[in-house]
Design an enzyme around this catalytic site. Structure first.
Site, PDB file in Angstrom:
ATOM      1  N   LYS A  44      47.018  53.465  54.466  1.00 49.87           N
ATOM      2  CA  LYS A  44      47.464  53.262  55.843  1.00 49.87           C
ATOM      3  C   LYS A  44      46.419  52.420  56.558  1.00 49.87           C
ATOM      4  O   LYS A  44      45.269  52.836  56.711  1.00 49.87           O
ATOM      5  CB  LYS A  44      47.648  54.611  56.534  1.00 49.87           C
ATOM      6  CG  LYS A  44      48.272  54.532  57.919  1.00 49.87           C
ATOM      7  CD  LYS A  44      48.552  55.931  58.458  1.00 49.87           C
ATOM      8  CE  LYS A  44      49.235  55.877  59.805  1.00 49.87           C
ATOM      9  NZ  LYS A  44      49.522  57.249  60.320  1.00 49.87           N
ATOM     10  N   ASP A 136      55.073  69.134  64.263  1.00 49.51           N
ATOM     11  CA  ASP A 136      56.140  68.138  64.158  1.00 49.51           C
ATOM     12  C   ASP A 136      56.868  68.254  62.824  1.00 49.51           C
ATOM     13  O   ASP A 136      57.137  67.254  62.154  1.00 49.51           O
ATOM     14  CB  ASP A 136      55.583  66.724  64.340  1.00 49.51           C
ATOM     15  CG  ASP A 136      56.679  65.696  64.634  1.00 49.51           C
ATOM     16  OD1 ASP A 136      57.748  66.085  65.143  1.00 49.51           O
ATOM     17  OD2 ASP A 136      56.459  64.502  64.358  1.00 49.51           O
ATOM     18  N   LYS A 138      59.850  68.391  60.538  1.00 47.28           N
ATOM     19  CA  LYS A 138      61.220  67.877  60.584  1.00 47.28           C
ATOM     20  C   LYS A 138      61.535  67.277  59.225  1.00 47.28           C
ATOM     21  O   LYS A 138      60.626  67.007  58.423  1.00 47.28           O
ATOM     22  CB  LYS A 138      61.366  66.833  61.695  1.00 47.28           C
ATOM     23  CG  LYS A 138      60.399  65.666  61.591  1.00 47.28           C
ATOM     24  CD  LYS A 138      60.524  64.744  62.791  1.00 47.28           C
ATOM     25  CE  LYS A 138      59.490  63.613  62.740  1.00 47.28           C
ATOM     26  NZ  LYS A 138      59.589  62.718  63.913  1.00 47.28           N
ATOM     27  N   ASN A 141      59.618  64.368  57.697  1.00 48.48           N
ATOM     28  CA  ASN A 141      58.246  64.637  57.260  1.00 48.48           C
ATOM     29  C   ASN A 141      58.192  65.512  56.010  1.00 48.48           C
ATOM     30  O   ASN A 141      57.118  65.962  55.621  1.00 48.48           O
ATOM     31  CB  ASN A 141      57.443  65.273  58.387  1.00 48.48           C
ATOM     32  CG  ASN A 141      57.161  64.301  59.513  1.00 48.48           C
ATOM     33  OD1 ASN A 141      57.188  63.097  59.307  1.00 48.48           O
ATOM     34  ND2 ASN A 141      56.897  64.817  60.703  1.00 48.48           N
ATOM     35  N   ASP A 157      52.600  63.614  57.523  1.00 49.95           N
ATOM     36  CA  ASP A 157      52.458  63.240  58.933  1.00 49.95           C
ATOM     37  C   ASP A 157      51.817  64.334  59.786  1.00 49.95           C
ATOM     38  O   ASP A 157      52.499  65.154  60.391  1.00 49.95           O
ATOM     39  CB  ASP A 157      53.802  62.839  59.526  1.00 49.95           C
ATOM     40  CG  ASP A 157      53.635  62.084  60.846  1.00 49.95           C
ATOM     41  OD1 ASP A 157      52.521  62.085  61.415  1.00 49.95           O
ATOM     42  OD2 ASP A 157      54.617  61.497  61.323  1.00 49.95           O
ATOM     43  N   THR A 177      59.532  66.738  68.119  1.00 53.75           N
ATOM     44  CA  THR A 177      60.712  65.888  68.069  1.00 53.75           C
ATOM     45  C   THR A 177      61.899  66.646  68.640  1.00 53.75           C
ATOM     46  O   THR A 177      62.169  67.770  68.214  1.00 53.75           O
ATOM     47  CB  THR A 177      61.004  65.469  66.616  1.00 53.75           C
ATOM     48  OG1 THR A 177      59.873  64.732  66.118  1.00 53.75           O
ATOM     49  CG2 THR A 177      62.240  64.590  66.535  1.00 53.75           C
TER      50      THR A 177
END
Length: 316
Positions: A44, A136, A138, A141, A157, A177
């Site tokens: 990244k 987070d 979801k 992820n 993430d 989210t």
């Protein structure tokens, strides 16, 4: 100011080649191959200018990733800092997103859903034992490690994750989210690890029917549903789903976080630890609903929308 004080990463320095893997608003991810072993990594690449004013966020994410090591969590392998960029060298996960893989299958049952949720619970329970809240969770992820049919599921993430300081440290920042966020976050109350358990309940619900428990074209009404924990096990989509599965979900999607199952308790629930998950093929109904409901870009809106929405609510 970011300053990790590291020499070039051994992995980074031995890379044979790079190839663009994905690109986002603030970073790019490239594939990198280590010369000595041929092993692939995801790197990244984050421009430092994009991090100005956000240094504490990336430092928090790195601190969290350095602390964790679990077979179902994407690992940070190394870090390299140049004058212009920060490079996070991550374990490569290439099997695709959870829902996409389910849609591609021809056979899918409650037992499969239970088997998917179990390692997620185990990994999040591990995080909670370290005082880390993901914040987070979801489907986007939750990634498969590789394309093989028996591939393990991985949590990714940690950009919104939080490390608790003292044992009684309580969080209050609005993040997450829409659709997966717990009622206490929307109510702008102090919250704890229980927000992750709520999100797992939402994911389990979708795994068994293919549509979200909360949805409305009007965002205010959507959040009102979540605040009231107002959801149903609609017929005919839930007619062939076990009472045990519904009980599991109901105890995770409990409005009162004090009454909500912890990950450790959820791991002991009969739907996870016992033999109550049914083996009937529900793939046709679930995949049809997933394709219908999760093609909507709106469902993928980030926490930035959530924060701005709450600010508007405060102003009014």
């Amino acid at each position: 100011m970011l300053n990790f004080g590291k020499a070039p990463s051994p992995i980074f320095g031995k890379c044979l080649s790079f190839m663009l893997f994905s690109s986002g608003a603030f970073s790019e991810v490239v594939l990198a191959q280590e010369k000595a072993t041929g092993e692939m990594y995801a790197v990244k690449c984050i421009p430092k200018k994009a991090l100005r004013g956000k240094e504490s966020g990336i430092e928090n994410e790195i601190a969290v990733l350095r602390k964790i090591k679990h077979e179902n969590i994407v690992a940070l392998e190394d870090i390299y800092e140049s004058p212009t960029h920060l490079y996070l060298i991550m374990q490569l996960v290439s099997g695709g997103e959870l829902f996409d893989r389910i849609v591609e299958r021809g056979f899918y049952t409650e037992q499969d859903a239970s088997a998917l949720i179990k390692p997620v619970l185990d990994a999040v329970n591990y995080l909670h034992s370290l005082g880390i809240v993901h914040r987070d969770l979801k489907p986007e992820n939750l990634l498969y490690y590789n394309p093989h049919e028996e591939s393990k599921i991985m949590i990714s993430d940690f950009g919104l994750s939080k490390m608790e300081g003292a044992a009684n440290d309580i969080m209050s920042t609005a993040c997450g989210t829409p659709g997966y966020v717990a009622p206490e976050v929307l109510a702008q109350k102090p919250y704890s690890k229980a927000v992750d358990c709520w999100s797992i309940g939402v994911i389990a619900y979708i795994l068994l029917c293919g549509y979200p428990p909360f949805y409305d074209e009007n965002d205010s009404k959507l959040f009102e549903q979540i605040l009231r924990a107002e959801y149903e096990f609609d017929s005919p989509y839930w007619d062939d789903i076990s009472d045990s599965a519904k009980d599991f979900i109901s105890n995770l999607m409990q409005k009162d976080p004090e009454k909500r199952l912890t990950c450790e308790e959820a791991l002991r629930h009969p739907w996870i630890a016992g033999d109550t998950a049914l083996c009937k093929n529900i793939h046709e109904s679930v995949s049809r609903q997933m394709k219908k409901n999760f093609a909507k870009a709106k469902w993928r809106v980030s926490d930035h929308f959530l924060s701005s929405f709450l600010q508007k609510e405060i102003l009014h």
